[in-house]
Design an enzyme around this catalytic site. Structure first.
Site, PDB file in Angstrom:
ATOM      1  CE  LYS A 146      -5.499   4.540   2.047  1.00  0.00           C
ATOM      2  NZ  LYS A 146      -4.486   5.568   2.424  1.00  0.00           N
ATOM      3  CD  GLU A 164      -1.670   8.051   9.047  1.00  0.00           C
ATOM      4  OE1 GLU A 164      -2.634   7.271   8.869  1.00  0.00           O
ATOM      5  OE2 GLU A 164      -1.235   8.813   8.162  1.00  0.00           O
ATOM      6  CB  CYS A 200      -0.980  -0.037   1.158  1.00  0.00           C
ATOM      7  SG  CYS A 200      -2.067  -1.474   1.020  1.00  0.00           S
ATOM      8  CG  HIS A 250      -1.821   4.655   5.158  1.00  0.00           C
ATOM      9  ND1 HIS A 250      -1.798   4.499   3.788  1.00  0.00           N
ATOM     10  CD2 HIS A 250      -1.891   3.391   5.666  1.00  0.00           C
ATOM     11  CE1 HIS A 250      -1.857   3.211   3.482  1.00  0.00           C
ATOM     12  NE2 HIS A 250      -1.919   2.512   4.599  1.00  0.00           N
ATOM     13  CG  HIS A 262      -6.469   1.114   1.373  1.00  0.00           C
ATOM     14  ND1 HIS A 262      -5.520   1.672   0.550  1.00  0.00           N
ATOM     15  CD2 HIS A 262      -5.778   0.531   2.400  1.00  0.00           C
ATOM     16  CE1 HIS A 262      -4.305   1.423   1.046  1.00  0.00           C
ATOM     17  NE2 HIS A 262      -4.432   0.738   2.163  1.00  0.00           N
ATOM     18  CG  PHE A 277      -0.059  -5.837   4.450  1.00  0.00           C
ATOM     19  CD1 PHE A 277      -0.595  -4.951   5.370  1.00  0.00           C
ATOM     20  CD2 PHE A 277      -0.850  -6.891   4.012  1.00  0.00           C
ATOM     21  CE1 PHE A 277      -1.892  -5.106   5.840  1.00  0.00           C
ATOM     22  CE2 PHE A 277      -2.157  -7.053   4.476  1.00  0.00           C
ATOM     23  CZ  PHE A 277      -2.680  -6.165   5.391  1.00  0.00           C
TER      24      PHE A 277
END
Lengths: 81, 414
Positions: free
Chosen positions: B338, B317, B166, B306, B343, B402
């Site tokens: 998002k 975050e 991502c 994010h 996403h 990830f």
């Protein structure tokens, strides 16, 4: 199977399976120059012919095909063999 | 040595909020959600049944079917965004154009051709290897979006692909800027494409317990930083930025959206899917971006987070922003688009870079929608629900992948 049947089925496969422009497909059209079919497209065509006409076409025989008409000839020969 | 500056001169997007940049921007500044019940695949046996699907998109409106069949949907979306961005920048290259040798591509994707992987696997198991498509491998491999773009748009310079999950297209934008800075290209097509609303990808992420199952309220499912968030919502799409050497852009009188000021990276080194608790890893990426941009924390005017809407990401975050920005963390507006786009996985960094640049250009901050219940762990200014008109000069976007990949990009007004 009549030759005209093979011709019309061939056109249909080239449009449906290879995404070619129907207007460009004539029996004299060459795969490489006129229809811009690359080596991957030739394999797709072989698979489509085998699936739809129930014939087996070895790579060596496919490699010699230049025009659509020649492909029709080959299928006709295989069906009648 | 003269330090080359990198500016952004073109944008292109295809998302659930429309097939061009104008509709994307109009929708995210009006708080419109692109999330709905998934229609393109059977979700009857998957826990998550919602996603941000692209609507009313027909690739044959952009290219002949013969050409479209060479590409996975992820590459098709990237192609369309590239076409838009080049046109927006006023750039086009013919095959024999010497400038084409100085124009390249950096594409990012999380999973690559996952739709084709699924189709070809099914064919192999059901009908055998000899019935697999001869195009299968070329469609699956993750670098093909960039490969096809170089072929079709005549971009013969540096060409590479980032696959940091991502964070992929954030890396693509950052790496592309570095390619220009070191003088290896004058123009870079940079961004990413992702088309993962497939049974394989949805099923897999669902099993990882990463996705929202708020199926009864699709538009309310992506709720970053809200106490009731329960996972991310899968989106699909592509975004492309045209990055250009400053002198090259000025020399041809190009319109400029903004400048790429900073690029920071770090690795969590902690877990394959979970962020490092406390946010130290993500904070180091933000600090690195600030240092690269030669900015103090208080010089930053906006953060496009994010903000995935997973319990762990948004908590971590928030902590990371506090570590990196200290007291300024409570002053700088932070929003997650998002909440509206879902996403986009590997394409997220690029679409959110576009959001940052348009926020700078228009003096408008897109909101975090669906923010209703504060979470004690998430106590920053998330620009809740309402678009904010405020002139800004700098913006940062965060992307985390990830594997523990953390990327922060900073853009500024010229």
């Amino acid at each position: 199977m009549e030759r005209s049947d093979i011709e019309s089925k061939m056109k249909e496969l080239l449009v449906e399976e290879l995404g070619l422009d129907e207007d460009k497909i004539t029996m004299d059209a060459t795969f490489e120059e006129d229809l811009e079919v690359d080596s991957l497209g030739v394999v797709e065509l072989l698979m489509a012919l085998e699936d739809n006409f129930g014939v087996q076409i070895p790579d060596e025989e496919a490699e010699s095909l230049v025009t659509v008409g020649e492909a029709v000839d080959l299928v006709q020969k295989k069906i009648n063999a | 040595m003269h330090q080359r500056r990198v500016v952004v001169t073109g944008l292109g997007t295809v998302t659930s909020l429309g097939n061009d940049v104008a509709s994307f921007w109009t929708n995210i500044t009006n708080g419109v959600s692109g999330v709905s019940t998934i229609e393109s695949i059977d979700t009857s046996d998957i826990a998550t049944k919602i996603g941000a699907e692209i609507k009313d998109f027909d690739i044959e409106a952009y290219m002949p079917r013969k050409d479209a069949r060479r590409m996975d949907r992820s590459s098709q979306l990237f192609w369309v965004a590239t076409q838009q961005a080049l046109a927006d920048a006023g750039l086009s290259y013919e095959e024999d154009d010497p400038r084409a040798l100085r124009a390249g591509v950096l594409a990012g994707t999380g999973i690559g051709g996952v739709q084709t992987i699924e189709e070809e696997m099914a064919t192999m198991f059901e009908r055998g290897p000899r019935r697999m498509s001869p195009h299968g491998i070329a469609k699956i491999i993750s670098n093909m979006a960039g490969g096809v773009a170089s072929i079709d748009f005549h971009l013969y310079g540096p060409n590479s692909t980032t696959v940091t999950a991502c964070a992929a297209s954030a890396n693509a934008v950052g790496d592309a800027a570095e390619v220009i800075r070191r003088g290896a290209a004058d123009v870079m097509v940079a961004g990413g494409g992702e088309a993962s609303i497939t049974r394989f990808a949805l099923g897999g992420f669902s099993q990882a317990r990463a996705m929202s199952t708020n199926n009864d309220d699709p538009e309310g499912a992506s709720r970053p930083f809200d106490a009731d968030r329960d996972g991310f919502v899968m989106g699909e799409g592509a975004a492309v930025l045209i990055l250009e050497d400053y002198d090259h852009a000025m020399g041809r009188g190009a319109d400029v959206y903004g400048e790429v000021l900073g690029y920071g990276m770090s690795a969590d080194g902690y877990h394959i899917t979970l962020p490092r608790p406390g946010g130290a890893g993500a904070a180091r990426a933000m600090e690195a971006a600030l240092a690269h941009a030669e900015m103090a924390p208080e010089d930053l005017d906006y953060i496009n987070a994010h903000g995935t809407s997973t319990p762990a990401n948004d908590r971590t975050e928030t902590a990371a922003i506090k570590l990196a920005f200290e007291e300024h963390a409570y002053k700088v507006p932070v929003s997650s688009t998002k909440s509206m786009t879902g996403h986009l996985l590997g394409a997220a960094g690029a679409i959110e870079s576009v959001a940052c640049l348009l926020a700078i250009k228009n003096g408008v901050l897109p909101p975090t929608i669906n923010y209703t219940t504060p979470d004690p762990d998430c106590d920053l200014d998330y620009v809740p629900n309402e678009t904010r008109e405020v002139g800004i000069r700098t913006a940062m976007t965060n992307s985390f992948g990830f594997g523990g990949h953390n990327v922060s990009l900073i853009f500024g007004a010229l």
